[in-house]
Design an enzyme around this catalytic site. Structure first.
Site, PDB file in Angstrom:
ATOM      1  N   GLY A  54      -5.129  -4.141   2.734  1.00  0.00           N
ATOM      2  CA  GLY A  54      -6.171  -3.259   3.468  1.00  0.00           C
ATOM      3  C   GLY A  54      -5.527  -2.147   4.114  1.00  0.00           C
ATOM      4  O   GLY A  54      -4.332  -2.030   4.341  1.00  0.00           O
ATOM      5  N   CYS A  81       0.020  -8.170   1.174  1.00  0.00           N
ATOM      6  CA  CYS A  81       0.518  -7.061   2.115  1.00  0.00           C
ATOM      7  C   CYS A  81      -0.377  -7.388   3.460  1.00  0.00           C
ATOM      8  O   CYS A  81       0.227  -7.850   4.218  1.00  0.00           O
ATOM      9  CB  CYS A  81      -0.359  -5.797   1.342  1.00  0.00           C
ATOM     10  N   TYR A  82      -1.477  -6.705   3.644  1.00  0.00           N
ATOM     11  CA  TYR A  82      -2.099  -6.930   4.826  1.00  0.00           C
ATOM     12  C   TYR A  82      -2.497  -8.317   5.022  1.00  0.00           C
ATOM     13  O   TYR A  82      -2.195  -9.013   6.107  1.00  0.00           O
ATOM     14  CB  TYR A  82      -3.562  -6.153   4.925  1.00  0.00           C
ATOM     15  N   HIS A 170       2.481  -5.745  -4.050  1.00  0.00           N
ATOM     16  CA  HIS A 170       1.028  -5.718  -4.852  1.00  0.00           C
ATOM     17  C   HIS A 170       1.226  -6.505  -6.141  1.00  0.00           C
ATOM     18  O   HIS A 170       1.569  -5.706  -7.177  1.00  0.00           O
ATOM     19  CB  HIS A 170       0.323  -4.589  -4.746  1.00  0.00           C
ATOM     20  N   ASP A 228     -23.751  -1.777 -21.016  1.00  0.00           N
ATOM     21  CA  ASP A 228     -24.141  -2.706 -20.014  1.00  0.00           C
ATOM     22  C   ASP A 228     -25.479  -3.264 -20.622  1.00  0.00           C
ATOM     23  O   ASP A 228     -25.815  -4.592 -20.664  1.00  0.00           O
ATOM     24  CB  ASP A 228     -24.040  -2.230 -18.638  1.00  0.00           C
ATOM     25  N   LYS A 370     -16.304  -4.273 -16.224  1.00  0.00           N
ATOM     26  CA  LYS A 370     -16.696  -3.740 -17.424  1.00  0.00           C
ATOM     27  C   LYS A 370     -16.062  -4.421 -18.837  1.00  0.00           C
ATOM     28  O   LYS A 370     -16.650  -4.543 -19.896  1.00  0.00           O
ATOM     29  CB  LYS A 370     -16.510  -2.320 -17.550  1.00  0.00           C
TER      30      LYS A 370
END
Length: 514
Positions: A54, A81-82, A170, A228, A370
């Site tokens: 974040g 991370c955060y 990350h 979609d 997607k």
């Protein structure tokens, strides 16, 4: 507990990547925003928790917090991370706020004895991706440090008996070369089984839609011909059969032969599909006459579509359900999304439709990304030509004509666009390139044609690579392909005297010109 991986989103730009990578490993993952009540998170019976990164500093008074009771639920946790900094804050570690953050690549030195780093190989260090301002300076009591970098003494930590792990880098980012293996190891340590399969999703979603709709009620789908809505039509056909009614609005802003291709391809795959094509091109073009502002174009097109769709819906009589091809990125920041067990929610005045058109909304794709929609389409037998079509904007070619939209301008850009798509296909690049299309610019340029001066239109070619359209880079196409674009468009499209290639990325540019 289940095999469901719950991701708590603290605002990282990479949170969606965590979910996508986790699903790619075979585990169903969903995202909840930070700050939701504890019972809503635990009510999903997660088998593992991932705390995202974040942009905030955990030392800020208003920064998002972690409910300590979540750590008492005996659910395996991975803080990224955060998320790692929150673990340290809540469990007695120490942190510091840095004057200068660390952003970009770093070399990570793992503790080879940690099960989190099992099977990484013999290298002593690995390239990882950092994006942080704060750092953990001391791991909490009973935790051990399991990784360092040149700048961080605590780049990873663990409390293995409680199955709580923290990573400052990350693992979800492509640039972290060990990311997939670390995530896989964490999920295995959590005791989960990789049972997320598109075939099982298709079966469960079909059964749930059939149960909710029942044998006699009708479903209306606005079918655009894009990936979609096409996949949604395939899934709904399997679930409710003849009770699905599709309306395809030809607004005169489509690609070359698009209405015919969509109709023939869908009927070829689903011969019993009730698909009505409504030619409203004159209505749309009349409303766009003389309009140059991009936002005004979008609003006019949106309102005109609602008018046409509403008229057609009334002709069908009583419709109980309206289906939409909403995807997971569209709902992550709204109410808690679920898997196939919660596909339905009630709405009125959906999509700015008139108040007298009342439907219950069905969003059968709302838990998918997607790439997963394409995987579902393949599972359902959607023709590849439709499944791998490049994304096409809702306002259509109106925003690929810079300036006022006229029939002449649409004809020109439609012909140029068809050449671009034909050549991308001929070079075998339709799956490597996210989008490739032509744009008619609102300028003219001097040239020479037939030994005489010409003053022709300028067409720009836009081709990008992307995964989710959130970011995109311009495609490094072969010189021979660029030459084909230029030669064919100038020779075959009357009025074009110059062809340009767009080499800007998103950000700062957008994929579309308008």
């Amino acid at each position: 507990m289940t095999n469901h991986v719950l991701i708590i989103d603290y605002g990282s730009q990479f949170t969606q990547l965590i979910a996508r990578k986790t699903r790619a490993l075979g585990y169903f993952a969903s995202i909840l925003p930070a700050g939701l009540p504890l019972d809503e998170a635990l009510g999903q019976e997660p088998g593992a928790l991932i705390l995202s990164g974040g942009p905030a500093s955990v030392t800020d008074p208003g920064a998002p917090r972690l409910d300590p009771l979540l750590l008492e639920a005996k659910i395996p946790v991975l803080g990224i991370c955060y998320g790692m900094q929150l673990l340290a804050q809540n469990l007695g570690g120490a942190l510091s706020r840095e004057a200068h953050g660390e952003y970009g690549p770093a070399f990570f030195f793992p503790d080879a004895g940690s099960p989190l780093f099992k099977g990484l190989g013999t290298a002593k260090s690995w390239r990882v991706w950092m994006s942080h301002g704060d750092r953990v300076t001391q791991a909490p009591p009973d935790f051990r440090v399991i990784g360092k970098t040149g700048d961080l003494d605590v780049a990873a930590m663990s409390q293995e008996s409680r199955k709580i792990f923290g990573l400052q880098f990350h693992p979800e980012v492509h640039h972290t070369e060990i990311g997939e293996k670390v995530l896989r190891n964490f999920l295995a340590l959590a005791g989960l089984s990789p049972d997320w399969r598109m075939s099982s999703f298709a079966k469960e979603a079909t059964a749930e839609i059939a149960r909710v709709v029942g044998p006699d009620r009708k479903v209306l789908l606005a079918l655009s011909g894009g990936v979609d809505s096409t996949v949604a039509a395939a899934l709904l056909t399997r679930a409710v059969g003849k009770n699905l009614h599709c309306v395809f609005v030809d607004n005169g802003l489509l690609r070359l032969d698009e209405a015919r291709e969509v109709y023939e391809s869908l009927h070829g795959a689903y011969p019993d599909l009730d698909l009505k094509v409504v030619d409203a091109s004159k209505e749309f073009l009349e409303k766009l006459r003389g309009v140059s502002d991009p936002e005004a174009k979008r609003k006019i097109i949106g309102h005109a579509f609602i008018d046409v769709f509403s008229r057609e819906a009334r002709k069908l009589g009583k419709i109980d359900f309206l289906a939409q091809g909403t995807l997971y990125p569209d709902v992550i920041e709204s109410i808690s999304p679920q898997g196939p067990s919660a596909l339905i929610k009630s709405h009125h005045n959906v999509g700015a439709l008139p108040p007298d058109l009342r439907f219950t909304l069905i969003e059968p794709l709302k838990s998918l990304f997607k790439d997963e929609v394409r995987a579902l389409g393949a599972e359902l037998g959607v023709p590849p030509r439709l499944l791998w079509r490049h994304p096409f904007p809702g306002p259509g070619l109106a925003i690929r004509v810079v300036g006022a939209v006229t029939e002449e301008a649409l004809t020109l850009v439609r012909q140029a666009d068809a050449i671009v798509r034909e050549e991308i296909l001929a070079f075998g690049l339709e799956r490597e390139v996210w989008q490739a299309f032509a744009v008619l610019l609102n300028v003219r340029a001097v040239g020479v044609m037939g030994d005489g001066r010409s003053y022709g239109n300028v067409v720009a070619i836009r081709a990008v690579t992307s995964v989710d359209a959130m970011t995109a880079d311009w495609a490094r196409l072969p010189d021979a392909l660029l030459a084909r674009f230029s030669t064919r468009i100038i020779n075959e499209v009357p009025g074009v005297g110059r062809v340009l290639y767009d080499i800007s990325s998103k950000p700062p540019s957008t994929i579309e010109f308008e």
